[in-house]
Write a protein that holds these residues in place. Structure first.
Motif, PDB file in Angstrom:
ATOM      1  N   GLU A 184       0.802  -1.224   0.000  1.00  0.00           N
ATOM      2  CA  GLU A 184       0.000   0.000   0.000  1.00  0.00           C
ATOM      3  C   GLU A 184       0.835   1.273   0.000  1.00  0.00           C
ATOM      4  O   GLU A 184       0.331   2.341  -0.308  1.00  0.00           O
ATOM      5  CB  GLU A 184      -0.938  -0.005   1.215  1.00  0.00           C
ATOM      6  CG  GLU A 184      -2.089  -0.980   1.087  1.00  0.00           C
ATOM      7  CD  GLU A 184      -3.063  -0.581  -0.010  1.00  0.00           C
ATOM      8  OE1 GLU A 184      -3.337   0.623  -0.170  1.00  0.00           O
ATOM      9  OE2 GLU A 184      -3.538  -1.473  -0.727  1.00  0.00           O
ATOM     10  N   ARG A 237      -0.343   3.701   2.949  1.00  0.00           N
ATOM     11  CA  ARG A 237      -1.752   3.569   3.336  1.00  0.00           C
ATOM     12  C   ARG A 237      -2.009   2.231   4.028  1.00  0.00           C
ATOM     13  O   ARG A 237      -3.153   1.798   4.141  1.00  0.00           O
ATOM     14  CB  ARG A 237      -2.640   3.701   2.096  1.00  0.00           C
ATOM     15  CG  ARG A 237      -2.587   5.083   1.463  1.00  0.00           C
ATOM     16  CD  ARG A 237      -3.335   5.133   0.152  1.00  0.00           C
ATOM     17  NE  ARG A 237      -2.683   4.341  -0.879  1.00  0.00           N
ATOM     18  CZ  ARG A 237      -1.677   4.757  -1.622  1.00  0.00           C
ATOM     19  NH1 ARG A 237      -1.177   5.954  -1.435  1.00  0.00           N
ATOM     20  NH2 ARG A 237      -1.131   3.972  -2.541  1.00  0.00           N
ATOM     21  N   SER A 238      -0.943   1.583   4.476  1.00  0.00           N
ATOM     22  CA  SER A 238      -1.093   0.263   5.085  1.00  0.00           C
ATOM     23  C   SER A 238      -1.902   0.308   6.369  1.00  0.00           C
ATOM     24  O   SER A 238      -2.817  -0.497   6.566  1.00  0.00           O
ATOM     25  CB  SER A 238       0.294  -0.342   5.367  1.00  0.00           C
ATOM     26  OG  SER A 238       1.001  -0.572   4.169  1.00  0.00           O
ATOM     27  N   GLN A 239      -1.569   1.244   7.259  1.00  0.00           N
ATOM     28  CA  GLN A 239      -2.257   1.288   8.542  1.00  0.00           C
ATOM     29  C   GLN A 239      -3.743   1.591   8.394  1.00  0.00           C
ATOM     30  O   GLN A 239      -4.578   0.901   9.000  1.00  0.00           O
ATOM     31  CB  GLN A 239      -1.589   2.315   9.463  1.00  0.00           C
ATOM     32  CG  GLN A 239      -2.108   2.292  10.899  1.00  0.00           C
ATOM     33  CD  GLN A 239      -1.847   0.963  11.593  1.00  0.00           C
ATOM     34  OE1 GLN A 239      -0.780   0.367  11.426  1.00  0.00           O
ATOM     35  NE2 GLN A 239      -2.812   0.483  12.363  1.00  0.00           N
ATOM     36  N   PRO A 240      -4.148   2.605   7.604  1.00  0.00           N
ATOM     37  CA  PRO A 240      -5.599   2.857   7.437  1.00  0.00           C
ATOM     38  C   PRO A 240      -6.337   1.660   6.848  1.00  0.00           C
ATOM     39  O   PRO A 240      -7.457   1.356   7.270  1.00  0.00           O
ATOM     40  CB  PRO A 240      -5.641   4.061   6.484  1.00  0.00           C
ATOM     41  CG  PRO A 240      -4.325   4.734   6.655  1.00  0.00           C
ATOM     42  CD  PRO A 240      -3.345   3.647   6.937  1.00  0.00           C
ATOM     43  N   PHE A 264      -5.481  -1.564   7.093  1.00  0.00           N
ATOM     44  CA  PHE A 264      -5.572  -2.640   8.079  1.00  0.00           C
ATOM     45  C   PHE A 264      -6.613  -2.319   9.150  1.00  0.00           C
ATOM     46  O   PHE A 264      -7.344  -3.210   9.603  1.00  0.00           O
ATOM     47  CB  PHE A 264      -4.220  -2.898   8.735  1.00  0.00           C
ATOM     48  CG  PHE A 264      -4.268  -4.015   9.744  1.00  0.00           C
ATOM     49  CD1 PHE A 264      -4.360  -5.336   9.329  1.00  0.00           C
ATOM     50  CD2 PHE A 264      -4.269  -3.735  11.102  1.00  0.00           C
ATOM     51  CE1 PHE A 264      -4.439  -6.365  10.253  1.00  0.00           C
ATOM     52  CE2 PHE A 264      -4.343  -4.757  12.030  1.00  0.00           C
ATOM     53  CZ  PHE A 264      -4.427  -6.073  11.607  1.00  0.00           C
ATOM     54  N   GLU A 265      -6.696  -1.072   9.560  1.00  0.00           N
ATOM     55  CA  GLU A 265      -7.701  -0.695  10.560  1.00  0.00           C
ATOM     56  C   GLU A 265      -9.109  -0.951  10.034  1.00  0.00           C
ATOM     57  O   GLU A 265      -9.989  -1.404  10.767  1.00  0.00           O
ATOM     58  CB  GLU A 265      -7.532   0.775  10.947  1.00  0.00           C
ATOM     59  CG  GLU A 265      -6.264   1.030  11.766  1.00  0.00           C
ATOM     60  CD  GLU A 265      -6.017   2.510  11.999  1.00  0.00           C
ATOM     61  OE1 GLU A 265      -6.796   3.343  11.451  1.00  0.00           O
ATOM     62  OE2 GLU A 265      -5.046   2.849  12.712  1.00  0.00           O
ATOM     63  N   GLU A 273      -9.623  -4.739  10.034  1.00  0.00           N
ATOM     64  CA  GLU A 273      -9.807  -5.214  11.410  1.00  0.00           C
ATOM     65  C   GLU A 273     -11.225  -4.935  11.898  1.00  0.00           C
ATOM     66  O   GLU A 273     -11.854  -5.785  12.535  1.00  0.00           O
ATOM     67  CB  GLU A 273      -8.780  -4.541  12.317  1.00  0.00           C
ATOM     68  CG  GLU A 273      -8.752  -5.080  13.728  1.00  0.00           C
ATOM     69  CD  GLU A 273      -7.668  -4.427  14.564  1.00  0.00           C
ATOM     70  OE1 GLU A 273      -7.125  -5.087  15.462  1.00  0.00           O
ATOM     71  OE2 GLU A 273      -7.354  -3.239  14.300  1.00  0.00           O
ATOM     72  N   ASN A 281       2.731  -8.591   1.074  1.00  0.00           N
ATOM     73  CA  ASN A 281       3.491  -7.703   1.939  1.00  0.00           C
ATOM     74  C   ASN A 281       3.669  -8.353   3.310  1.00  0.00           C
ATOM     75  O   ASN A 281       2.689  -8.661   3.989  1.00  0.00           O
ATOM     76  CB  ASN A 281       2.727  -6.384   2.082  1.00  0.00           C
ATOM     77  CG  ASN A 281       3.512  -5.347   2.871  1.00  0.00           C
ATOM     78  OD1 ASN A 281       4.461  -5.662   3.573  1.00  0.00           O
ATOM     79  ND2 ASN A 281       3.084  -4.104   2.757  1.00  0.00           N
ATOM     80  N   TRP A 341       4.392  -7.185   6.134  1.00  0.00           N
ATOM     81  CA  TRP A 341       3.768  -6.389   7.205  1.00  0.00           C
ATOM     82  C   TRP A 341       2.314  -6.818   7.393  1.00  0.00           C
ATOM     83  O   TRP A 341       1.851  -7.024   8.513  1.00  0.00           O
ATOM     84  CB  TRP A 341       3.851  -4.907   6.842  1.00  0.00           C
ATOM     85  CG  TRP A 341       3.426  -3.967   7.928  1.00  0.00           C
ATOM     86  CD1 TRP A 341       4.228  -3.407   8.891  1.00  0.00           C
ATOM     87  CD2 TRP A 341       2.107  -3.456   8.170  1.00  0.00           C
ATOM     88  NE1 TRP A 341       3.489  -2.591   9.711  1.00  0.00           N
ATOM     89  CE2 TRP A 341       2.177  -2.592   9.290  1.00  0.00           C
ATOM     90  CE3 TRP A 341       0.873  -3.642   7.556  1.00  0.00           C
ATOM     91  CZ2 TRP A 341       1.073  -1.933   9.801  1.00  0.00           C
ATOM     92  CZ3 TRP A 341      -0.238  -2.971   8.062  1.00  0.00           C
ATOM     93  CH2 TRP A 341      -0.147  -2.131   9.164  1.00  0.00           C
ATOM     94  N   PHE A 342       1.589  -6.970   6.287  1.00  0.00           N
ATOM     95  CA  PHE A 342       0.197  -7.405   6.364  1.00  0.00           C
ATOM     96  C   PHE A 342       0.105  -8.880   6.748  1.00  0.00           C
ATOM     97  O   PHE A 342      -0.785  -9.284   7.499  1.00  0.00           O
ATOM     98  CB  PHE A 342      -0.511  -7.177   5.023  1.00  0.00           C
ATOM     99  CG  PHE A 342      -1.149  -5.830   4.901  1.00  0.00           C
ATOM    100  CD1 PHE A 342      -2.423  -5.595   5.380  1.00  0.00           C
ATOM    101  CD2 PHE A 342      -0.473  -4.782   4.292  1.00  0.00           C
ATOM    102  CE1 PHE A 342      -3.018  -4.355   5.273  1.00  0.00           C
ATOM    103  CE2 PHE A 342      -1.053  -3.533   4.171  1.00  0.00           C
ATOM    104  CZ  PHE A 342      -2.332  -3.314   4.670  1.00  0.00           C
ATOM    105  N   ARG A 357       0.206  -9.343  10.473  1.00  0.00           N
ATOM    106  CA  ARG A 357      -0.973  -8.809  11.167  1.00  0.00           C
ATOM    107  C   ARG A 357      -2.218  -9.639  10.892  1.00  0.00           C
ATOM    108  O   ARG A 357      -3.072  -9.796  11.772  1.00  0.00           O
ATOM    109  CB  ARG A 357      -1.179  -7.346  10.774  1.00  0.00           C
ATOM    110  CG  ARG A 357      -0.232  -6.428  11.541  1.00  0.00           C
ATOM    111  CD  ARG A 357       0.033  -5.103  10.851  1.00  0.00           C
ATOM    112  NE  ARG A 357       0.933  -4.296  11.665  1.00  0.00           N
ATOM    113  CZ  ARG A 357       2.256  -4.498  11.737  1.00  0.00           C
ATOM    114  NH1 ARG A 357       2.805  -5.486  11.041  1.00  0.00           N
ATOM    115  NH2 ARG A 357       3.005  -3.737  12.500  1.00  0.00           N
TER     116      ARG A 357
END
Length: 480
Positions: free
Chosen positions: A413, A416-419, A421-422, A425, A449, A451-452, A455
């Motif tokens: 992403e 934009r990975s954190q937005p 994933f939120e 979730e 990725n 990171w994903f 998570r």
């Protein structure tokens, strides 16, 4: 002190230029042989190894004749640093090298991206290794040869170009698609090379001739190129392109439909009376239940009651939301998933929605029953913006417990990975069955990725295999 072959005044880096399309002729000043032997200390060995690799890079880019001395010296260097010799094979794609040596995938990522300032500290051994990997990527992309190009060769170049983009810290397809943060110069160069390859395929001329077009065998490589080039086609060429796409879609759909129908059945619903028709007659049970009516004298069985099989299946209305990344690296996935979504849309009590996205999201639900029309409405290439797709997908969730969301992407992403994933979730915790899937291909290869991946695993929704058979199984299990 030992005596070895040493190159002198070799460039630290090499940025190839393109002239006359994608063909490279001999350039003034291009190396033609290893320079004279010289004496140096072992502390300079890695510097000279790196120079050998870069001299070979320049020689191959600007001189069509192979330099035997450089090739043998480069082979020794690659073996010394523990890298596979396939890196020196001009016919081996980066994909094939990574498939055989998976550990190299992480080394290619960000390979040519600006790194942190180390205040003059150099790891010369690491620089040699980096030179070998950089040379492989640059040669595969910028030494595109000449002559007629096949669909397979074009597909290989596009894959290698994706690895170059990843090496530069971009997402596959981002530079060619003009994505945010892309280098305009390199993006233009890659676009020009790709356009030249397409021209050398003479695909448009073939499509304009119905007889020649009919000889083409639909393949993923060819379908990808048709989808990319469809806006440049018209008249007979466009009609023939659509025919090829439809032929491929129908062939893949036939295979997938068989896989889906084998197990897409719910439990038998015995609360529904069996339909009294001959095809449902349970002969064995009927005989067993009427054995008391057997007449030994007449050798005849008298049947008081017929028994029928229950065939009604217990199904609950389900909603299937498929979100698929349509950026440059996901073409194979896009084709497979649009076809798969249309098959599930044909099942009773399954409400299918399909969203495709890159930097924008596109709701393809109105055409979900026709994968051909869906594919014609896609816009392959460019970057991606997962949160935009999530914003379109979440309003479609009305009954979370009866909803499954399949998200098919490599999840790169870039900011934009954190937005994203939120959002994922929140969807998962609402009760929706969330299925993250790596790139769906017929070969089963996937790229996700890390990171994903970590998570999703912690969330209890691990990324499933990229093979389409596994996705079919997961969906059948939920919808049964």
């Amino acid at each position: 002190m030992t005596e070895r072959t040493k190159t002198t005044n070799a460039p630290e880096t090499a940025e190839p230029t393109k002239a006359n399309g994608t063909s490279r002729g001999a350039a003034a000043g291009a190396p033609t042989a290893v320079p004279a032997r010289a004496t140096y200390t072992d502390t300079d060995a890695d510097d000279n190894r790196r120079q050998v690799l870069y001299w070979r890079l320049l020689a191959r880019l600007f001189d069509h004749e192979e330099q035997g001395a450089l090739e043998s010296a480069s082979l020794a260097v690659v073996e010394d640093v523990g890298l596979p010799v396939e890196l020196l094979d001009p016919q081996a794609s980066v994909d094939s090298v990574v498939q055989r040596h998976p550990g190299l995938a992480d080394e290619f990522d960000g390979l040519m991206a600006p790194g942190p300032d180390t205040e003059g500290v150099r790891d010369r051994a690491a620089e040699v290794r980096r030179a070998a990997l950089v040379s492989k990527v640059l040669l595969n992309v910028f030494s595109s040869g000449s002559g007629t190009v096949t669909a397979r060769q074009l597909a290989r170049w596009q894959s290698d170009a994706g690895w170059l983009e990843r090496a530069l810290g971009c997402r596959p397809g981002e530079l060619r698609g003009g994505g945010a943060g892309a280098s305009p110069a390199i993006g233009t160069e890659l676009g020009d090379i790709e356009a030249d390859l397409v021209k050398r395929m003479k695909l448009r001329e073939v499509l304009a001739d119905p007889e020649l077009a009919a000889r083409l065998t639909p393949s993923m490589s060819l379908i990808e190129q048709l989808l990319r080039d469809k806006r440049n086609l018209s008249g007979v060429a466009l009609a023939n392109a659509k025919s090829l796409i439809r032929r491929y879609v129908e062939a893949v759909a036939e295979v997938l439909r068989t896989q889906v129908e084998k197990a897409t059945v719910g439990a038998v619903d015995r609360s529904v009376p069996p339909k009294r028709v001959f095809r449902n007659l349970d002969v064995d049970r009927t005989i067993w239940k009427n054995l008391t009516n057997w007449s030994p004298e007449e050798e005849r069985l008298y049947v008081d009651r017929l028994y029928y099989r229950h065939t009604a299946r217990r199904t609950t209305p389900q909603r299937l939301i498929v979100v698929v990344d349509q950026s440059g690296s996901m073409v194979d996935s896009m084709v497979n998933c649009t076809i798969l979504a249309s098959i599930f849309a044909g099942l009773p009590k399954v409400d299918v929605h399909l969203i495709a996205y890159d930097t924008r999201a596109l709701d393809l639900t109105p055409w979900v029953h026709d994968p051909f029309e869906m594919l014609l409405r896609t816009n392959l290439g460019g970057g991606n913006d997962g949160p935009v797709a999530m914003a379109m997908a979440r309003p479609k969730i009305t009954e979370p417990r009866n909803t499954v969301m399949v998200w098919i992407s490599d999840f790169y992403e870039f900011g934009r990975s954190q937005p994203l994933f939120e959002g994922i979730e929140a969807v998962h915790r609402s009760g929706v069955k969330f299925i993250p899937v790596g790139s769906i291909t017929s070969s089963g290869r996937q790229e996700v990725n890390p990171w994903f991946r970590e998570r999703f695993k912690a969330l209890g929704t691990p990324v499933i295999s990229g093979h389409i058979d596994k996705l079919v199984h997961e969906l059948k299990t939920f919808l049964a």
